[in-house]
Motif scaffolding. Structure first.
Motif: not given
Length: 342
Positions: A50-51, A57-65, A72-76, A80-85
């Motif tokens: 996934n990551f 996911y990749v197109q979201r990385y590309i949208a980063s500044k 940072k977005s990958v780590w967040i 967050v993946y564990v508590p949300v699940s």
């Protein structure tokens, strides 16, 4: 759910513990069942997929500044993946206890599911012998068969009217954002990796937009067909986990091979992928062999391990083949040097 328990919120934890709903699973090393270790290994591999390679996911990385913001977005996202699940699974446990402690609501749930199934068969309340069909269908149902029907029934029957509307709106909003991401990335791949590479490299912007529109419609129709096929499954989440592992294991293995080995060229990578896909096909088709004379050829491993073995096969095969190729080159050069010296 928590505050609607007949004996108070604590009842959810008491009954959930009694039925092992808070258990992480067995810790045996048996790879044929869904133990803790099988799910853990699967989770690591599927999240690497996934990551690491998922275009959503990749197109979201590309949208980063910047690269820093992308990291940072990958780590967040990972943290967050564990508590949300955990919250999602807690809702499932809460629903189980909610209906388990209120048998009268469970009967209404069974009747609702039975009515839906009969409607799918063309049998409605106006049909003759409807009550008999309804009773027979209810008797055939079990908890596993109504798993994905529990939450919609709770939303419609137990939540207040205003909350029900907000929750349905939130579900639609989340679904639309996810679907739009998938359609956009899939259409973009068709345009860049197929149309502009093999069909029309000098395509104009107008042509590219037309391809994107057509590809989006096609992918949307295919996705709708798959969704309709999943209606009859007893667990949509299990079906999705299995399918994503089958179709993503080969790509992840190739991606990781490129990271761990700089010597693996295209032919070696192609051979590795063929070997990995062979393993994936063998494990995926093994259930079809059960009960036949070829049952001894079936995979003894749980289906969650399909992407694990597929990925590992591609990585190991590619690495060993590249090392063997490099060794052959060294031997050949060494032999030439010895010959010239002689």
């Amino acid at each position: 759910i928590l505050f609607s328990m007949p004996a108070g919120p604590s009842q959810l934890f008491e009954v959930g513990t009694e039925y092992d709903k808070f258990s992480l699973g067995g810790f045996s090393t048996d790879l044929s069942t869904r133990t803790f270790w099988v799910v853990l290994i699967y989770g690591i591999v599927i999240n690497l997929q996934n990551f690491g390679i998922d275009q959503n996911y990749v197109q979201r990385y590309i949208a980063s500044k910047s690269r820093k913001e992308a990291v940072k977005s990958v780590w967040i996202g990972g943290l967050v993946y564990v508590p949300v699940s955990a919250v999602f699974f807690f809702i499932g446990t809460g629903l189980f206890v909610y209906y388990q402690t209120q048998p009268e609501l469970m009967d209404g749930l069974y009747e609702s599911v039975a009515v839906q199934q009969l409607a799918g068969e063309g049998i409605t309340a106006d049909s003759p012998d409807f009550q008999q069909h309804l009773m027979e269908t209810k008797q055939q149902l079990d908890q596993e068969g109504i798993g994905d029907e529990v939450f919609p029934h709770f939303i419609g029957a137990a939540l207040p009217t205003g909350i029900t509307g907000l929750l349905i709106a939130a579900i639609f909003a989340a679904a639309m954002s996810t679907v739009s991401t998938s359609l956009n990335s899939s259409a973009t791949l068709i345009m860049n990796d197929w149309y502009k590479r093999y069909i029309k490299p000098d395509a104009s912007e107008k042509n590219c937009m037309l391809v994107l529109y057509i590809a989006t419609i096609v992918w949307g129709l295919l996705g709708t067909m798959v969704a309709l096929l999943l209606i009859g499954t007893t667990g949509a989440l299990d079906a999705w986990w299995t399918l994503s592992g089958i179709f993503g294991g080969g790509i992840l293995g190739l991606f990781l091979l490129g990271l761990v080995s700089k010597r693996a060229n295209s032919p070696l990578a192609a051979i590795s992928v063929i070997l990995g896909l062979t393993i994936i096909c063998w494990m995926s088709l093994s259930p079809m062999l059960e009960g036949t004379d070829w049952e001894w050829l079936a995979s003894p491993f749980h289906r969650y391990l399909i992407p694990v073995f597929g990925t590992a096969t591609i990585m190991v095969a590619g690495f060993l083949l590249s090392r063997f190729r490099q060794k052959q080159k060294v031997v050949t050069v060494s032999d030439v040097v010895k010959t010239e010296n002689t």
